[in-house]
Design an enzyme around this catalytic site. Structure first.
Site, PDB file in Angstrom:
ATOM      1  CB  VAL A  15     -42.404  16.326 -46.335  1.00 36.78           C
ATOM      2  CG1 VAL A  15     -42.915  17.701 -45.906  1.00 36.78           C
ATOM      3  CG2 VAL A  15     -42.729  15.284 -45.268  1.00 36.78           C
ATOM      4  CE  LYS A 104     -39.498  13.177 -37.229  1.00 42.56           C
ATOM      5  NZ  LYS A 104     -40.364  12.825 -38.319  1.00 42.56           N
ATOM      6  CE  LYS A 204     -43.335  13.411 -35.042  1.00 47.44           C
ATOM      7  NZ  LYS A 204     -44.164  12.326 -35.591  1.00 47.44           N
ATOM      8  N   GLY A 309     -47.738  11.842 -43.354  1.00 44.50           N
ATOM      9  CA  GLY A 309     -48.133  11.762 -44.762  1.00 44.50           C
ATOM     10  C   GLY A 309     -47.798  13.031 -45.517  1.00 44.50           C
TER      11      GLY A 309
HETATM   12  N1  HSE Z   1     -42.878   8.846 -38.972  1.00 43.00           N
HETATM   13  C1  HSE Z   1     -43.757   9.813 -38.392  1.00 43.00           C
HETATM   14  C2  HSE Z   1     -45.024   9.128 -37.905  1.00 43.00           C
HETATM   15  C3  HSE Z   1     -44.179  10.892 -39.357  1.00 43.00           C
HETATM   16  O1  HSE Z   1     -45.247   7.963 -38.199  1.00 43.00           O
HETATM   17  O2  HSE Z   1     -45.778   9.787 -37.201  1.00 43.00           O
HETATM   18  C4  HSE Z   1     -43.200  11.997 -39.433  1.00 43.00           C
HETATM   19  O3  HSE Z   1     -43.136  12.707 -38.235  1.00 43.00           O
END
Ligand code: HSE
Length: 438
Positions: A15, A104, A204, A309
């Site tokens: 990121v 998160k 999340k 990504g």
């Molecule tokens: N590892 C997470 C996913 C991405 O595969 O959605 C980062 O939040």
């Protein structure tokens, strides 16, 4: 006004590199991007070769130096993990610096602590990148949907597991093989536990729940089940019955009659779920995410896009930086609303007793193919008030059968009791699979 704004970056992984790429190619973007100066970057290893070039004078292995650098006005935390990320966020706030974070794990557990510190310090903590990668979902929940009484938020919010499940369904490839390929392609982490065990999705949904319903919940109490024990057989049977299987995260109010003075019971869970092919979430494949928000009076609104990504997540991070930079341009304190959650806790919420949460179910039972077995199973369900929508026998051979049952909506408590009774039937070898079903 045309002030320069100093950015300090904590982390230069996937990121962080995406953020640097955007800052380095400002042409054609919001003119504010040209006013952002990357002044300090914390990395784990200065010598490591990287996807992006950064002058070595900007790099440090001490993240606190980034926070303490007087030129840094906005701290961007993209290092991940709980500590030292949480302490660095709090330290930035204490120094009067706004923070943008994609973390998160920290926000799901310490969001209240961070919001309260930011509110006292009069700085911003923006978290758009923490959920849904490039999909704008945090700001819409805080602002654009703010007039609604939210009833339910459900979504596919982990790109890695959605990629794995999509390929298993399309190509009939076993779980471990797809996981390995996902790691080679860089979708799944070297340690994929957080993704495949549903931990990432639970973080999340905890964040979305706080925004949607106005109060935080105990993150560790969220019932969470991942996809690591998912059998390709169930994906195949589900397909034959008109469903796909997705890792679905849900938060919903289970008692709309609750007054504002009472704590709101929320049915929150992460679990593999059968989704009918004609449902809007069924078409979400690969690393894409989608979040379906149901509220009154808006109805149903779906947010869809790349959920993981470098580029998509950096898009959300830089948007948050621009938000704060824009406010700084207007003038200190002007346009100030609320630092973290414009919906920052205005009511009490709690996770409802999972036994009271109502949902449809998919159950696969391994049984002897003998007369009366379906009748006995039906009786066990009937005794607990579980109504069956369909019951199908698959792959009967050598007097063994796979019996798949889809129920109507029932409480988890009723379902659990019925399955205990079924499991004790002599002609039933076991409950081989049990998932939720939309
Ligand atoms: N590892 C997470 C996913 C991405 O595969 O959605 C980062 O939040």
């Amino acid at each position: 006004m045309n002030k320069r704004i100093g950015i300090g970056l904590l982390g230069l992984g996937t990121v962080g590199s995406g953020v640097v790429n955007i800052l380095k190619s400002a042409e054609g973007r919001n003119p504010l991007v040209k006013q952002l100066d990357l002044v300090r970057v914390a990395v784990r290893d200065i010598e490591r070769s990287r996807q992006v070039h950064i002058p070595s004078s900007l790099l440090t292995t001490n993240p606190q130096e980034v926070v303490d650098d007087p030129r840094v006005q906005i701290v961007v935390e993209v290092m991940g993990g709980i500590e030292p990320a949480r302490k660095l966020i709090l330290s930035s706030i204490a120094s009067g610096k706004s923070v943008v974070t994609a973390n998160k794990s920290v926000i799901a557990r310490y969001g209240e602590e961070i919001a309260s510190a930011a509110s006292k310090a009069g700085v911003y903590v923006l978290i758009e990148a923490a959920v849904g990668g490039g999909i704008p979902i945090i700001e819409p929940l805080k602002q654009s949907l703010g007039a609604n009484r939210i009833e339910r938020v459900s979504g596919i919010i982990n790109g890695t597991t959605n990629y794995i499940l999509s390929r298993m369904a399309k190509e009939g490839v076993p779980f471990l093989k797809v996981l390995k390929e996902a790691q080679q392609l860089g979708f799944a982490e070297a340690d994929p536990a957080s993704d495949i065990e549903g931990i990432d999705a639970a973080d999340k949904i905890a964040i979305l729940s706080g925004l949607a319903f106005g109060g935080s919940v105990d993150r560790e109490a969220i019932p969470t089940r991942g996809i690591s024990d998912l059998n390709a057989l169930d994906i195949d049977y589900a397909k034959q019955l008109g469903f796909c299987v997705k890792l679905l995260a849900v938060c919903e109010c289970i008692d709309p009659g609750t007054t504002e003075e009472e704590s709101l019971p929320l049915g929150i869970r992460v679990q593999p779920t059968l989704i009918p092919f004609d449902h809007p979430l069924a078409g979400v494949n690969g690393v894409n995410n989608a979040i379906l928000v149901e509220g009154e009076p808006v109805g149903k609104v779906m947010f869809y896009g790349p959920g993981a990504g470098s580029g998509p997540t950096a898009s959300a991070v830089v948007a948050d930086i621009l938000n704060i930079a824009g406010i700084n341009q207007i003038g200190e304190g002007k346009g100030f609303t609320d630092p973290l959650l414009s919906a920052s806790s205005w009511r009490l919420c709690h996770i409802a007793d999972p036994k009271k949460v109502v949902q449809r179910n998919y159950v696969r039972l391994s049984a002897d193919d003998t007369p009366g077995v379906i009748g006995s199973i039906g009786t066990c369900f009937g005794n607990q008030g579980v109504s069956i929508q369909s019951i199908v026998q698959f792959d009967a051979c050598s007097e063994k059968a796979e019996i798949v049952v889809i129920t109507h909506e029932v409480s988890y408590g009723q379902m659990h009791k019925a399955l205990i009774a079924i499991d004790s039937l002599s002609e039933v070898k076991g409950v081989s699979a049990h998932f939720a079903c939309l």
